[in-house]
Motif scaffolding. Structure first.
Motif, PDB file in Angstrom:
ATOM      1  N   ALA A  80      74.544  67.113 -50.945  1.00 54.62           N
ATOM      2  CA  ALA A  80      74.948  68.508 -51.193  1.00 54.62           C
ATOM      3  C   ALA A  80      73.903  69.467 -50.650  1.00 54.62           C
ATOM      4  O   ALA A  80      74.243  70.512 -50.064  1.00 54.62           O
ATOM      5  CB  ALA A  80      75.132  68.730 -52.694  1.00 54.62           C
ATOM      6  N   MET A  81      72.622  69.103 -50.780  1.00 58.83           N
ATOM      7  CA  MET A  81      71.560  69.992 -50.281  1.00 58.83           C
ATOM      8  C   MET A  81      71.572  70.064 -48.767  1.00 58.83           C
ATOM      9  O   MET A  81      71.301  71.118 -48.179  1.00 58.83           O
ATOM     10  CB  MET A  81      70.199  69.478 -50.776  1.00 58.83           C
ATOM     11  CG  MET A  81      69.087  70.482 -50.608  1.00 58.83           C
ATOM     12  SD  MET A  81      69.386  71.962 -51.599  1.00 58.83           S
ATOM     13  CE  MET A  81      68.281  73.113 -50.790  1.00 58.83           C
ATOM     14  N   ALA A  82      71.900  68.953 -48.095  1.00 59.88           N
ATOM     15  CA  ALA A  82      71.982  68.959 -46.625  1.00 59.88           C
ATOM     16  C   ALA A  82      73.078  69.906 -46.155  1.00 59.88           C
ATOM     17  O   ALA A  82      72.907  70.666 -45.192  1.00 59.88           O
ATOM     18  CB  ALA A  82      72.233  67.544 -46.108  1.00 59.88           C
ATOM     19  N   ILE A  83      74.236  69.869 -46.842  1.00 57.84           N
ATOM     20  CA  ILE A  83      75.340  70.773 -46.491  1.00 57.84           C
ATOM     21  C   ILE A  83      74.929  72.228 -46.717  1.00 57.84           C
ATOM     22  O   ILE A  83      75.214  73.119 -45.895  1.00 57.84           O
ATOM     23  CB  ILE A  83      76.597  70.412 -47.296  1.00 57.84           C
ATOM     24  CG1 ILE A  83      77.152  69.055 -46.845  1.00 57.84           C
ATOM     25  CG2 ILE A  83      77.661  71.495 -47.174  1.00 57.84           C
ATOM     26  CD1 ILE A  83      78.327  68.564 -47.640  1.00 57.84           C
ATOM     27  N   LEU A  84      74.225  72.487 -47.822  1.00 53.68           N
ATOM     28  CA  LEU A  84      73.763  73.854 -48.105  1.00 53.68           C
ATOM     29  C   LEU A  84      72.785  74.330 -47.034  1.00 53.68           C
ATOM     30  O   LEU A  84      72.861  75.462 -46.568  1.00 53.68           O
ATOM     31  CB  LEU A  84      73.083  73.913 -49.475  1.00 53.68           C
ATOM     32  CG  LEU A  84      73.985  74.063 -50.696  1.00 53.68           C
ATOM     33  CD1 LEU A  84      73.146  74.289 -51.934  1.00 53.68           C
ATOM     34  CD2 LEU A  84      74.955  75.218 -50.511  1.00 53.68           C
ATOM     35  N   LEU A  85      71.853  73.467 -46.657  1.00 50.76           N
ATOM     36  CA  LEU A  85      70.874  73.842 -45.638  1.00 50.76           C
ATOM     37  C   LEU A  85      71.561  74.203 -44.326  1.00 50.76           C
ATOM     38  O   LEU A  85      71.222  75.194 -43.689  1.00 50.76           O
ATOM     39  CB  LEU A  85      69.899  72.683 -45.403  1.00 50.76           C
ATOM     40  CG  LEU A  85      68.630  72.658 -46.253  1.00 50.76           C
ATOM     41  CD1 LEU A  85      67.858  71.385 -45.989  1.00 50.76           C
ATOM     42  CD2 LEU A  85      67.759  73.873 -45.949  1.00 50.76           C
ATOM     43  N   TYR A  86      72.525  73.384 -43.908  1.00 52.09           N
ATOM     44  CA  TYR A  86      73.216  73.651 -42.637  1.00 52.09           C
ATOM     45  C   TYR A  86      73.964  74.977 -42.690  1.00 52.09           C
ATOM     46  O   TYR A  86      73.873  75.793 -41.756  1.00 52.09           O
ATOM     47  CB  TYR A  86      74.190  72.512 -42.312  1.00 52.09           C
ATOM     48  CG  TYR A  86      74.947  72.755 -41.028  1.00 52.09           C
ATOM     49  CD1 TYR A  86      74.403  72.417 -39.799  1.00 52.09           C
ATOM     50  CD2 TYR A  86      76.207  73.370 -41.032  1.00 52.09           C
ATOM     51  CE1 TYR A  86      75.077  72.663 -38.621  1.00 52.09           C
ATOM     52  CE2 TYR A  86      76.890  73.626 -39.863  1.00 52.09           C
ATOM     53  CZ  TYR A  86      76.320  73.270 -38.657  1.00 52.09           C
ATOM     54  OH  TYR A  86      76.995  73.529 -37.485  1.00 52.09           O
ATOM     55  N   ASN A  87      74.704  75.230 -43.770  1.00 57.78           N
ATOM     56  CA  ASN A  87      75.507  76.452 -43.840  1.00 57.78           C
ATOM     57  C   ASN A  87      74.637  77.696 -44.045  1.00 57.78           C
ATOM     58  O   ASN A  87      74.978  78.774 -43.568  1.00 57.78           O
ATOM     59  CB  ASN A  87      76.556  76.333 -44.943  1.00 57.78           C
ATOM     60  CG  ASN A  87      77.691  75.410 -44.554  1.00 57.78           C
ATOM     61  OD1 ASN A  87      78.588  75.775 -43.809  1.00 57.78           O
ATOM     62  ND2 ASN A  87      77.640  74.163 -45.029  1.00 57.78           N
ATOM     63  N   ARG A  88      73.498  77.522 -44.746  1.00 57.26           N
ATOM     64  CA  ARG A  88      72.559  78.654 -44.840  1.00 57.26           C
ATOM     65  C   ARG A  88      72.009  78.993 -43.470  1.00 57.26           C
ATOM     66  O   ARG A  88      71.910  80.148 -43.080  1.00 57.26           O
ATOM     67  CB  ARG A  88      71.406  78.301 -45.786  1.00 57.26           C
ATOM     68  CG  ARG A  88      71.730  78.496 -47.262  1.00 57.26           C
ATOM     69  CD  ARG A  88      70.479  78.336 -48.107  1.00 57.26           C
ATOM     70  NE  ARG A  88      69.398  79.166 -47.613  1.00 57.26           N
ATOM     71  CZ  ARG A  88      68.147  78.739 -47.437  1.00 57.26           C
ATOM     72  NH1 ARG A  88      67.817  77.493 -47.714  1.00 57.26           N
ATOM     73  NH2 ARG A  88      67.228  79.561 -46.984  1.00 57.26           N
ATOM     74  N   TRP A  89      71.635  77.958 -42.717  1.00 54.01           N
ATOM     75  CA  TRP A  89      71.121  78.206 -41.355  1.00 54.01           C
ATOM     76  C   TRP A  89      72.189  78.853 -40.480  1.00 54.01           C
ATOM     77  O   TRP A  89      71.887  79.768 -39.688  1.00 54.01           O
ATOM     78  CB  TRP A  89      70.671  76.887 -40.737  1.00 54.01           C
ATOM     79  CG  TRP A  89      70.422  77.023 -39.257  1.00 54.01           C
ATOM     80  CD1 TRP A  89      69.350  77.602 -38.648  1.00 54.01           C
ATOM     81  CD2 TRP A  89      71.291  76.598 -38.210  1.00 54.01           C
ATOM     82  NE1 TRP A  89      69.491  77.570 -37.290  1.00 54.01           N
ATOM     83  CE2 TRP A  89      70.680  76.956 -36.991  1.00 54.01           C
ATOM     84  CE3 TRP A  89      72.527  75.952 -38.173  1.00 54.01           C
ATOM     85  CZ2 TRP A  89      71.256  76.684 -35.757  1.00 54.01           C
ATOM     86  CZ3 TRP A  89      73.103  75.687 -36.944  1.00 54.01           C
ATOM     87  CH2 TRP A  89      72.474  76.045 -35.754  1.00 54.01           C
ATOM     88  N   ALA A  90      73.437  78.411 -40.602  1.00 54.77           N
ATOM     89  CA  ALA A  90      74.517  79.000 -39.794  1.00 54.77           C
ATOM     90  C   ALA A  90      74.642  80.493 -40.054  1.00 54.77           C
ATOM     91  O   ALA A  90      74.731  81.303 -39.118  1.00 54.77           O
ATOM     92  CB  ALA A  90      75.836  78.284 -40.092  1.00 54.77           C
ATOM     93  N   ILE A  91      74.626  80.874 -41.336  1.00 56.39           N
ATOM     94  CA  ILE A  91      74.756  82.293 -41.704  1.00 56.39           C
ATOM     95  C   ILE A  91      73.546  83.088 -41.213  1.00 56.39           C
ATOM     96  O   ILE A  91      73.672  84.177 -40.652  1.00 56.39           O
ATOM     97  CB  ILE A  91      74.912  82.426 -43.235  1.00 56.39           C
ATOM     98  CG1 ILE A  91      76.256  81.870 -43.692  1.00 56.39           C
ATOM     99  CG2 ILE A  91      74.762  83.874 -43.669  1.00 56.39           C
ATOM    100  CD1 ILE A  91      77.447  82.525 -43.057  1.00 56.39           C
TER     101      ILE A  91
END
Length: 993
Positions: free
Chosen positions: A140-151
């Motif tokens: 879950a943290m990996a998904i959060l990191l990727y989407n935070r970086w995308a934004i």
């Protein structure tokens, strides 16, 4: 050799920093050395650079035995390299601030995708469809990191970036930079398309309310082991670095606030969401403290976001808007309460809470509104400018030039308001001596700069002035004023002999120089120079302003004048006149030139002729900007003076190139073709290259469209331009210091061009069209041209060039672009010029811009498509290019509709386009614009085959319209087609305009 040994040898053979024969043991040893490297206080190279090295090597393509480039192999070596990159990021605690500053977008994208992969996120899975609460904490943290970086990347891409000054050009470096730029743009495009999903993922993360874990070096090592050796530890709730729920919410709220704030530029309602997220972030930081966060937040930037959101979301009646001066000013500007705005600035002159840049930005916005026709704002602009000036004075800053300009013509009301602001901005009881000294100096210099004694008396008799200046200072000032004008008597007390001592010479000289810079009155300029030369003979006053520029051809003559006063006066009058001419202040320019002419007539015939030439140029400019703009022909005496200048044979007269250019352009603009072709003296044509070129242009225009026999002059003009465009080793400079755009060739003509817009400021449509068609033809002659550019009268020019390699086609291409851009400023509704502009964009692969101009060309000649577009505008070539543009923009339904516009419907292209399912246009909503029954029948078949019932019904409905019945008369069918053409082109225009 075993398979495992071969794999190891292959992996080691491609490592960048290792000799080809490096053993597998040494390669694996590097992994162990990495941990020691990361534990150093200041590792070299920095840890983040290791990520770039590891990932570049892991993604390096391989070459097979047939020398074919293959994707990077998925072998043990590459997997270890990727794992090493992830370990470096884990050492940095996955801090996006650190990673984003040092890694490019493609590298960071690769790194985070590897994190998703190793965290067991299935490839191709939409993150928005995944329930984060059901996933292992590290996943879950990996998904959060990727989407935070995308934004964050989307937000960062919207900020302006300062261009780095390039070093010496190196082909391999430039290719690498271009590839990285293209890759970054592609990634950004995908991220922006998925932005809505990323926002939903982060919004969902705010509802988790549980701690998560991010991978560490240890958990990455566990994942790299065989599945049986992990024992499920990486999926437990305690594996990795713990990130608390509050920290996650804080960072996610901040990132969501940033993307909402960016989207607010197009949707103001989103600012409310941004405000909510930023204030939530502020609340969490206040609760937990910023030091406890693993991912730091720029609190100064957060405060700025919060303040901006407060201003942007407050209404005119909202009581909270009174919280800060910013919100008050925003409300006043929005509601038009400008008097309240002045009060805010007056109050801030005491508190000094508003930054200087913000004050200046408000004043600039007011000036822009005033220039747009709101005369009532002139007074507000003056008052705000006064408030800013007094604030600058108190803070020891330089007075802005805008205040000096607004005070060139003072009035009683202006003086009263200025004194009111000065009195209200300083508390004499509590003010420091430094503030008092600054205010006193300001008022004193204000008096010295005024010519009207009544206004001087208003200031010197004011209570603030009397309190700030001591008796001796006031008496000294009054004495200075008396010496300037014997009629002044402002002192109520008798002046003793002590006060007859003159003021400091440097103060007087500085004041007079200031007046000299601002004045445009020739008589006043003369008076000031006489006074200055009376004070000192050592200064060269023509040098006091670096804005006074005189062409070198004139400067050498003027600076040769022996008398220093006359030299200064002539130089300054000419410099100010040229400046006024450049800013189109023709009234003051004429006064200054007339005074200079009267002065030089007494002693220099050479400078007298120079001034007559400049006054001729000024008269040309005045006519073109005034009566000429409305189509009124110039007076006959002006035409005679232009001819006289071109025929002038006075030796040793310094000449400016621009005057000859303007004179020839003037004759061409007013169709003096008879003079240029028949009456101009032959020696003038042979000696003046501008007249020669003007004669060829006039003769060519005169004979258009003409029979083939009349193309001899067109051929002569062609040969001259080809000769001019021939390549030489270097650029040269003209007398005015301008570098030529088209390279120069030593020829009998000796013509030098800066650009056609500058050399020939032409406005006559036929002349512009002729020049355009010539350069378009020259552009099309190139052997490597794929897409020709169309132009009117292009057939009159020769079709080949004997020495093709000698022509600088790069300069020709630039000239074509400049020419058509300039021509469209003269007449933006010339459809032939619009087609040329569209062809240029088409040839340079700018398909959206090309469609814009193709549609604009059709719109201007058909009353926005209410009439039929002439067939010579929308030729088959134009329609085919529009089709290609739509195809490359993935607008396939538009392609099919445009195929009907051709003289013979291109069914093959239309059917192929309709088969495409990934179309970026409105698809079935365009079916109402199709009138060809065959295409509609194919659509019906296609949707039936795909099982698309709804779309099939739309196509059937379109076929069923009675006006498309094949039994109808031809006139009815043509009328139906024309009506659909009109509606389709209007819809396209709204889309691309």
């Amino acid at each position: 050799m075993s398979a495992e040994a071969a794999d190891r040898e292959a992996a080691t053979s491609s490592r960048p920093c290792t000799p080809p024969q490096t053993s597998w043991f040494e390669f694996v040893l590097e992994e162990a050395l990495l941990e020691q490297h990361l534990q150093k206080p200041s590792p070299d190279p920095p840890p983040v650079q290791l990520i770039v090295q590891f990932l570049e090597q892991a993604s390096k393509p391989s070459v097979n035995e047939q020398n074919q480039v293959q994707p990077p192999p998925d072998n043990k070596r590459n997997r270890i390299l990727k794992l090493l990159a992830l370990k470096v990021a884990a050492h940095l605690k996955w801090d996006l601030d650190v990673l984003e500053k040092s890694l490019s977008v493609p590298v960071l994208n690769m790194l985070l995708n590897e994190l998703l992969c190793i965290s067991k996120v299935p490839p191709g899975t939409k993150h928005v469809d995944v329930d984060l609460s059901s996933l292992p904490p590290t996943t879950a943290m990996a998904i959060l990191l990727y989407n935070r970086w995308a934004i964050r990347t989307i937000v960062q891409s919207s900020f302006p970036v300062k261009q780095v000054k390039p070093g010496p050009p190196q082909l391999n470096v430039m290719n690498h930079i271009q590839q990285e730029k293209e890759l970054t743009e592609n990634i950004l495009k995908v991220l922006k398309e998925q932005a809505a999903d990323s926002i939903l993922v982060l919004e969902g993360a705010l509802k988790l309310n549980k701690d998560l874990y991010v991978h560490t070096i240890r958990t990455l090592d566990l994942l790299a082991m065989e599945p049986g050796m992990v024992n499920g530890e990486t999926e437990s709730s305690t594996a990795g670095l713990k990130i608390s729920a509050e920290e996650i919410q804080c960072q996610v709220c901040y990132d969501l606030g940033a993307i909402y704030f960016q989207q607010g530029s197009t949707n103001t309602a989103v600012h409310e969401k941004a405000k909510e997220k930023f204030f939530k972030t502020k609340e969490l930081i206040a609760k937990n403290g910023s030091s406890s966060l693993h991912f730091t937040i720029d609190e100064e930037r957060l405060a700025g976001y919060c303040q901006a959101c407060e201003v942007l979301t407050s209404s005119c009646d909202d009581a909270s808007q009174q919280a800060t001066p910013y919100s008050k000013i925003h409300s006043c500007m929005k509601s038009g309460k400008y008097q309240d705005l002045v009060k805010i600035f007056l109050e801030d002159n005491i508190t000094l809470s508003l930054p200087e840049q913000f004050r200046q930005s408000v004043l600039r916005e007011l000036f822009q509104k005033a220039q747009q026709g709101n005369d009532a704002l002139d007074e507000v602009c003056f008052k705000v400018c006064v408030c800013n000036t007094v604030c600058d004075v108190l803070q020891g800053r330089i007075i802005d030039i805008q205040f000096c300009q607004l005070f060139l013509k003072p009035s009683k009301e202006k003086i009263d308001f200025l004194l009111e602001v000065c009195s209200g901005s300083i508390n004499l009881e509590n003010a420091s001596e430094e503030l008092k000294r600054r205010m006193a100096a300001f008022l004193k210099n204000l008096c010295l700069g005024m010519e009207d004694l009544q206004f001087v008396f208003m200031i010197s008799s004011h209570d603030l002035f009397i309190k700030l200046l001591k008796d001796d200072e006031r008496k000294l000032l009054i004495d200075q004023m008396r010496k300037r004008s014997p009629r002044i008597n402002l002192c109520t007390k008798p002046v003793t002999s002590f006060y007859d001592i003159p003021a400091s010479a440097s103060v007087n000289i500085g004041q007079l120089e200031h007046q000299l810079i601002l004045s445009v009155d020739p008589w006043r300029i003369r008076q000031i120079l006489i006074e200055l030369h009376g004070m000192t003979s050592e200064r060269q006053f023509w040098m006091i302003s670096n804005k006074w520029e005189v062409p070198n051809v004139y400067g050498n003559v003027i600076l040769g004048i022996k008398d220093s006063l006359t030299r200064d006066l002539v130089y300054i009058l000419m410099a100010k006149g040229l400046h006024c001419c450049a800013i189109k202040d023709f009234v003051h320019a004429k006064q200054l030139f007339a005074a200079c002419l009267e002065l030089v007539t007494e002693f220099s015939p050479k400078l007298r002729q120079v001034m007559l030439n400049e006054m001729l140029l000024l008269d040309i400019y005045t006519h073109e900007a005034g009566a000429g703009a409305s189509g009124e022909r110039p007076p006959s005496d002006l035409i005679s003076r232009v001819r006289g200048y071109l025929e002038m044979r006075v030796p040793d007269i310094p000449l400016r190139q621009v005057i000859a250019e303007e004179c020839v352009a003037f004759l061409l603009n007013w169709c003096e073709n008879e003079y240029l072709t028949m009456q101009v003296p032959l020696p003038l044509v042979q000696t003046n290259p501008y007249v020669k070129l003007g004669q060829l242009l006039a003769a060519t225009c005169k004979e258009l469209p003409g029979p083939k026999e009349s193309r001899r002059t067109a051929k002569d003009l062609w040969e001259v331009v080809v000769q001019i465009c021939s390549v030489s080793n270097q650029h040269k400079r003209g007398n005015d210091g301008r570098v030529s755009l088209i390279k120069h060739r030593e020829s009998t003509l000796g013509i030098m061009y800066s650009s056609w817009e500058y050399f020939f400021p032409l406005q006559e449509p036929l002349v512009l069209t002729t020049i355009l068609s010539l350069f378009v033809k020259l552009h099309n002659v190139r052997e490597d041209i794929v897409n020709d550019i169309a132009a009117e009268h292009i057939s009159i020019w020769p079709s080949s060039i004997p020495n093709l390699q000698s022509v600088d086609f790069e300069a020709v291409a630039i000239t074509v672009k400049e020419l058509v851009s300039y021509a469209l400023t003269i007449n933006a509704n010339n459809h032939f010029w619009l087609i040329i502009q569209a062809d240029i964009y088409f040839a340079t692969n700018q398909y959206s811009a090309a469609l814009h101009y193709y549609l604009q060309a059709g719109a201007v000649c058909s009353d926005f498509f209410n009439k039929m577009v002439p067939p010579d505008v929308y030729t088959d070539q134009v329609i085919k290019r529009m089709i290609k543009c739509c195809s490359l923009l993935n607008c396939h339904t538009q392609v099919a509709i445009l195929c009907q516009f051709l003289r013979e419907v291109d069914y093959k292209t239309a059917f192929k386009a309709l088969q495409e399912q990934n179309s970026h246009d409105a698809m079935d909503s365009y079916y109402e614009y199709i009138w060809d029954v065959t295409i509609l029948e194919y659509l019906t078949y296609l949707h039936h085959k795909r099982g698309e019932t709804d779309k099939r019904q739309i196509a059937i409905k379109a076929i069923g319209q009675t006006e498309l019945n094949a039994s109808n008369p031809e006139e009815v069918l043509q009328l139906a087609a024309q009506r659909r053409k009109k509606k389709f082109l209007q819809a396209m225009a709204k889309l691309y305009f």
